[in-house]
Motif scaffolding. Structure first.
Motif, PDB file in Angstrom:
ATOM      1  N   HIS A 274      -6.608  -0.545  10.213  1.00 55.62           N
ATOM      2  CA  HIS A 274      -7.886  -1.175   9.853  1.00 55.62           C
ATOM      3  C   HIS A 274      -8.832  -1.140  11.058  1.00 55.62           C
ATOM      4  O   HIS A 274      -9.203  -2.195  11.575  1.00 55.62           O
ATOM      5  CB  HIS A 274      -7.651  -2.622   9.394  1.00 55.62           C
ATOM      6  CG  HIS A 274      -6.799  -2.757   8.175  1.00 55.62           C
ATOM      7  ND1 HIS A 274      -6.172  -3.926   7.813  1.00 55.62           N
ATOM      8  CD2 HIS A 274      -6.466  -1.843   7.213  1.00 55.62           C
ATOM      9  CE1 HIS A 274      -5.502  -3.751   6.681  1.00 55.62           C
ATOM     10  NE2 HIS A 274      -5.650  -2.482   6.307  1.00 55.62           N
TER      11      HIS A 274
ATOM     12  N   HIS B 299      -1.905   4.236   8.376  1.00 58.07           N
ATOM     13  CA  HIS B 299      -2.974   3.462   7.737  1.00 58.07           C
ATOM     14  C   HIS B 299      -3.233   2.231   8.583  1.00 58.07           C
ATOM     15  O   HIS B 299      -2.377   1.348   8.706  1.00 58.07           O
ATOM     16  CB  HIS B 299      -2.583   3.059   6.318  1.00 58.07           C
ATOM     17  CG  HIS B 299      -3.519   2.052   5.725  1.00 58.07           C
ATOM     18  ND1 HIS B 299      -4.859   2.297   5.549  1.00 58.07           N
ATOM     19  CD2 HIS B 299      -3.320   0.779   5.307  1.00 58.07           C
ATOM     20  CE1 HIS B 299      -5.440   1.223   5.036  1.00 58.07           C
ATOM     21  NE2 HIS B 299      -4.520   0.284   4.891  1.00 58.07           N
TER      22      HIS B 299
ATOM     23  N   HIS C  93     -12.377  -1.055   4.367  1.00 55.18           N
ATOM     24  CA  HIS C  93     -10.948  -1.351   4.409  1.00 55.18           C
ATOM     25  C   HIS C  93     -10.291  -0.794   5.673  1.00 55.18           C
ATOM     26  O   HIS C  93      -9.879  -1.561   6.552  1.00 55.18           O
ATOM     27  CB  HIS C  93     -10.309  -0.786   3.141  1.00 55.18           C
ATOM     28  CG  HIS C  93      -8.839  -0.981   3.039  1.00 55.18           C
ATOM     29  ND1 HIS C  93      -8.113  -0.598   1.947  1.00 55.18           N
ATOM     30  CD2 HIS C  93      -7.942  -1.500   3.912  1.00 55.18           C
ATOM     31  CE1 HIS C  93      -6.840  -0.894   2.135  1.00 55.18           C
ATOM     32  NE2 HIS C  93      -6.709  -1.437   3.315  1.00 55.18           N
TER      33      HIS C  93
ATOM     34  N   GLU D  74       0.821  -1.220   0.000  1.00 50.41           N
ATOM     35  CA  GLU D  74       0.000   0.000   0.000  1.00 50.41           C
ATOM     36  C   GLU D  74       0.856   1.271   0.000  1.00 50.41           C
ATOM     37  O   GLU D  74       0.384   2.335   0.399  1.00 50.41           O
ATOM     38  CB  GLU D  74      -0.959  -0.037   1.193  1.00 50.41           C
ATOM     39  CG  GLU D  74      -2.064  -1.071   0.968  1.00 50.41           C
ATOM     40  CD  GLU D  74      -2.953  -1.316   2.178  1.00 50.41           C
ATOM     41  OE1 GLU D  74      -2.435  -1.281   3.308  1.00 50.41           O
ATOM     42  OE2 GLU D  74      -4.141  -1.546   1.980  1.00 50.41           O
TER      43      GLU D  74
HETATM   44 ZN   LIG Z   1      -4.922  -1.676   4.428  1.00 52.31          ZN
END
Ligand SMILES: [Zn+2]
Length: 211
Positions: free
Chosen positions: A100, A98, A161, A79
């Motif tokens: 989840h 980032h 996501h 990512e």
């Molecule tokens: Zn992710």
């Protein structure tokens, strides 16, 4: 304790361990990055690394312009585009988280906004953007997330996501990411308790001193 200073990789390792401990991501999910102010490269967690076991060797040094790996771990997270695309549109941002976080993702999947009901949530988040689902790791998702934050928003939920949370320092990105999921949990509680009424919002205020 105070927040670790010095090497950005040490700061990100501290954040990663805290995020896993708080349940904001599990296993080897999520990824982190940071750059020195004004640098044209950023440190990104390596592919396959676990956020609660990060050492300095677990970070790839990635050129922001084109994603080329110029040092450190040979393979950045799949990512990595999510990070470089956002750095390209936000010169003021030096850290991207980032994760989840389940409640943030579930609420938005159900069509609910994340309410900012407390002074902490309003101060740290100000607003939360949402971008539609697209394939994790793809340029489409990275570009959509970058477009959502280009105007100054510092928190965006990637549908079904996770989240991308930004700040000028790792410490502030850490606080912001934790406040995002806490705001989502409070919104969930409000929806369950409020008997059909909309979740509350914090009244406008001017932040003075610490909140
Ligand atoms: Zn992710």
């Amino acid at each position: 304790m105070t927040y670790p200073d010095g090497d950005l990789r040490d700061q990100l390792a501290h954040l990663g361990a805290a995020a896993v401990s708080a349940g904001l991501v599990v296993g080897s999910g999520g990824n982190l990055s940071a750059r020195e102010h004004g640098a044209d490269t950023c440190w990104v967690t390596g592919a396959g690394t676990w956020l609660d076991r990060l050492g300095r060797d677990d970070f790839a040094l990635v050129r922001i312009a084109d994603g080329a790996v110029v040092g450190g771990h040979p393979g950045p997270s799949s990512e990595w585009r999510l990070h470089t695309a956002t750095y390209r549109v936000r010169a003021d941002v030096n850290a991207i988280v980032h994760l989840h976080p389940q409640t943030s993702v579930l609420l938005t999947a159900l069509g609910h906004d994340i309410a900012l009901a407390t002074t902490d949530h309003a101060f740290y988040l100000r607003e939360v953007a949402v971008v539609p689902f697209s394939t994790p790791g793809g340029a489409e998702l990275a570009d959509a997330a970058a477009a959502a934050v280009a105007g100054g928003t510092d928190a965006v939920v990637l549908a079904h996501h996770g989240c991308s949370v930004l700040a000028d320092t790792v410490e502030l990105a850490h606080k912001r990411a934790f406040n995002l999921e806490e705001a989502a949990r409070l919104t969930r509680d409000a929806l369950l308790l409020a008997d059909g009424r909309p979740p509350p919002s914090c009244p406008p205020f001017r932040a003075g001193g610490s909140v």
